[in-house]
Design a protein around this motif. Structure first.
Motif, short mmCIF file in Angstrom:
data_model
loop_
_atom_site.label_atom_id
_atom_site.label_comp_id
_atom_site.label_asym_id
_atom_site.label_seq_id
_atom_site.Cartn_x
_atom_site.Cartn_y
_atom_site.Cartn_z
N PRO A 66 9.29 -22.19 -3.55
CA PRO A 66 9.74 -23.02 -2.43
C PRO A 66 9.32 -24.48 -2.60
N ASP A 67 9.82 -25.34 -1.71
CA ASP A 67 9.40 -26.73 -1.69
C ASP A 67 8.89 -27.06 -0.30
N VAL A 68 8.79 -28.34 0.02
CA VAL A 68 8.20 -28.75 1.29
C VAL A 68 9.02 -28.30 2.49
N ARG A 69 10.27 -27.91 2.27
CA ARG A 69 11.09 -27.45 3.39
C ARG A 69 10.52 -26.19 4.03
N MET A 70 9.82 -25.39 3.25
CA MET A 70 9.15 -24.22 3.82
C MET A 70 8.06 -24.66 4.79
N LEU A 71 7.30 -25.67 4.39
CA LEU A 71 6.24 -26.18 5.26
C LEU A 71 6.83 -26.86 6.50
N ASP A 72 7.98 -27.54 6.32
CA ASP A 72 8.65 -28.16 7.46
C ASP A 72 9.05 -27.10 8.48
N LEU A 73 9.55 -25.98 8.01
CA LEU A 73 9.93 -24.89 8.91
C LEU A 73 8.72 -24.36 9.67
N LEU A 74 7.63 -24.14 8.95
CA LEU A 74 6.42 -23.62 9.58
C LEU A 74 5.86 -24.61 10.60
N ARG A 75 5.90 -25.89 10.25
CA ARG A 75 5.41 -26.92 11.17
C ARG A 75 6.24 -26.92 12.46
N THR A 76 7.55 -26.80 12.30
CA THR A 76 8.43 -26.78 13.48
C THR A 76 8.15 -25.57 14.36
N ILE A 77 7.94 -24.43 13.73
CA ILE A 77 7.65 -23.22 14.50
C ILE A 77 6.39 -23.40 15.33
N ARG A 78 5.33 -23.89 14.68
CA ARG A 78 4.05 -24.04 15.39
C ARG A 78 4.13 -25.12 16.48
N GLN A 79 4.95 -26.13 16.27
CA GLN A 79 5.06 -27.18 17.27
C GLN A 79 5.89 -26.75 18.48
N LYS A 80 6.91 -25.92 18.24
CA LYS A 80 7.84 -25.56 19.31
C LYS A 80 7.54 -24.23 19.99
N GLU A 81 6.76 -23.39 19.35
CA GLU A 81 6.55 -22.05 19.91
C GLU A 81 5.88 -22.13 21.29
N SER A 82 6.34 -21.28 22.17
CA SER A 82 5.77 -21.24 23.53
C SER A 82 4.57 -20.30 23.58
N GLU A 83 4.48 -19.40 22.60
CA GLU A 83 3.33 -18.50 22.48
C GLU A 83 3.12 -18.22 21.00
N LYS A 84 1.89 -17.90 20.63
CA LYS A 84 1.53 -17.77 19.21
C LYS A 84 2.32 -16.63 18.57
N LEU A 85 3.06 -16.95 17.49
CA LEU A 85 3.87 -15.97 16.80
C LEU A 85 3.20 -15.55 15.49
N THR A 86 3.45 -14.31 15.09
CA THR A 86 2.94 -13.80 13.82
C THR A 86 3.92 -14.16 12.72
N ILE A 87 3.42 -14.86 11.69
CA ILE A 87 4.28 -15.28 10.58
C ILE A 87 3.73 -14.69 9.28
N VAL A 88 4.60 -14.03 8.55
CA VAL A 88 4.23 -13.43 7.26
C VAL A 88 5.09 -14.07 6.17
#
Length: 354
Positions: free
Chosen positions: A15-37
């Protein structure tokens, strides 16, 4: 039920930085803590820093393959982890997202919302394929969609989408599903049809960055894997088709006379020879499935096809006496080809071997 009851799985290979961009967006927008694998599918040491950052900065669980094993295998690794997780009691589903930036978190939420309303359905995030989509992606998806429709009767807008929400109750079934690479996603759709699982489609944004050059999908190699069941069925049918035509022509030359009785006898004997061969190939090589009644169902289908074929060949042969009888039989039997596939796939070879 809520989003936290759905585990997010991201299979990733180099992967490239787009994977990290996705993860950053998830953590910034999530309303409750999600499990990410995350599943590192053998990306190697050059990509270790990306996965370390994902683990430490974005609180992701990272599962690692020593070598590249394929997207299907990566998803199965995640399934095994999810099924063994201490949080298994509260999980209701698993959503898969591609790591290359094709899927947004907002579209993921749309699919998860649909799943919460339809928790026993397989939810697909489907894209539209307009002219501005890279040819490789548009051609592959449209061809696969049309092939699936012809051979199975399924109407799926986007057969290759990686954005899917899968019911937790179905994960153990997918763990045993054939396919280690991209063909796994096609096999998942076929399994859903066999298990009578509803499929719910959600329209999502179509995103291709740099003409999708980051995709690891190999158009020829992976398409062959995706179409493997269809291709094996066609090869098996063509081989036995020529066996049948050869035997039929030989027997007609011995019997003489163009009438329903002689055509039926020649068709019956020729079909016995070809159908026994075809049954063994389909049972052991093509579908690799069936049960104790498969042989009964198969040969009942053969008998029905013989009668239909004999009737039409005899009638058409009398109408078009200028055409070789073998050519007429080729045309008639070719028209019965797809109907036979549907019956075999959906009814005869649908169960586990016993």
């Amino acid at each position: 039920m809520s989003y936290k009851d759905i585990v997010i799985v991201v299979p990733a290979y180099e992967p490239d930085v787009r994977m990290l961009d996705l993860l950053r967006t998830i953590r910034q927008k999530e309303s409750e803590k999600l499990t990410i694998v995350l599943v590192d599918d053998g990306s190697g040491l050059d990509y270790a820093a990306l996965f370390d950052e994902a683990k430490n900065r974005y609180d992701c669980t990272v599962l690692t393959h020593d070598v590249n094993k394929g997207k299907g295998c990566a998803i199965k690794t995640a399934i095994s982890y999810v099924l063994e997780s201490q949080e298994v009691s509260r999980m209701i589903g698993m959503v898969t997202i591609d790591a290359d930036g094709q899927h947004t978190y907002d579209d993921t939420i749309k699919c998860m919302d649909a799943f919460l309303i339809n928790p026993e359905s397989l939810v697909l995030g489907v894209r539209t394929f307009q002219k501005n989509i890279p040819f490789r992606s548009r051609f592959g998806n449209v061809l696969t969609r049309d092939v699936l429709g012809v051979f199975t009767g399924m109407s799926i807008s986007d057969t290759q989408t990686g954005l899917r929400v899968i019911p937790f109750s179905w994960l153990s079934t997918l763990l045993d599903l054939e396919g280690e690479r991209y063909e796994f996603e096609m096999n998942m759709l076929l399994e859903a049809q066999k298990d009578h699982m509803p499929i719910h489609e959600v329209g999502i944004e179509t995103i291709y960055i740099e003409d999708n050059e980051s995709s690891h999908f190999h158009a020829i190699r992976d398409s062959i894997r995706i179409y493997s069941v269809f291709l094996k069925y066609v090869a098996s049918s063509l081989f036995c088709f020529f066996v049948d035509i050869f035997a039929f022509s030989f027997l007609m030359s011995l019997l003489g006379g163009l009438n329903f009785a002689s055509v039926t006898i020649a068709s019956f004997v020729a079909r016995i020879i070809s159908s026994v061969t075809n049954f063994l190939i389909n049972h052991k090589v093509v579908f690799k499935e069936g049960n104790d009644s498969s042989a009964i169902g198969y040969f009942a289908l053969v008998l029905i096809q013989i009668l239909i074929s004999s009737l039409f060949v005899a009638k058409l042969g009398q109408w078009w006496i200028s055409l070789p009888i073998s050519l007429i039989k080729v045309v008639v039997d070719a028209l019965l080809f797809l109907a036979s596939y549907h019956v075999q796939k959906r009814f005869i070879f649908k169960g586990e071997n016993k």
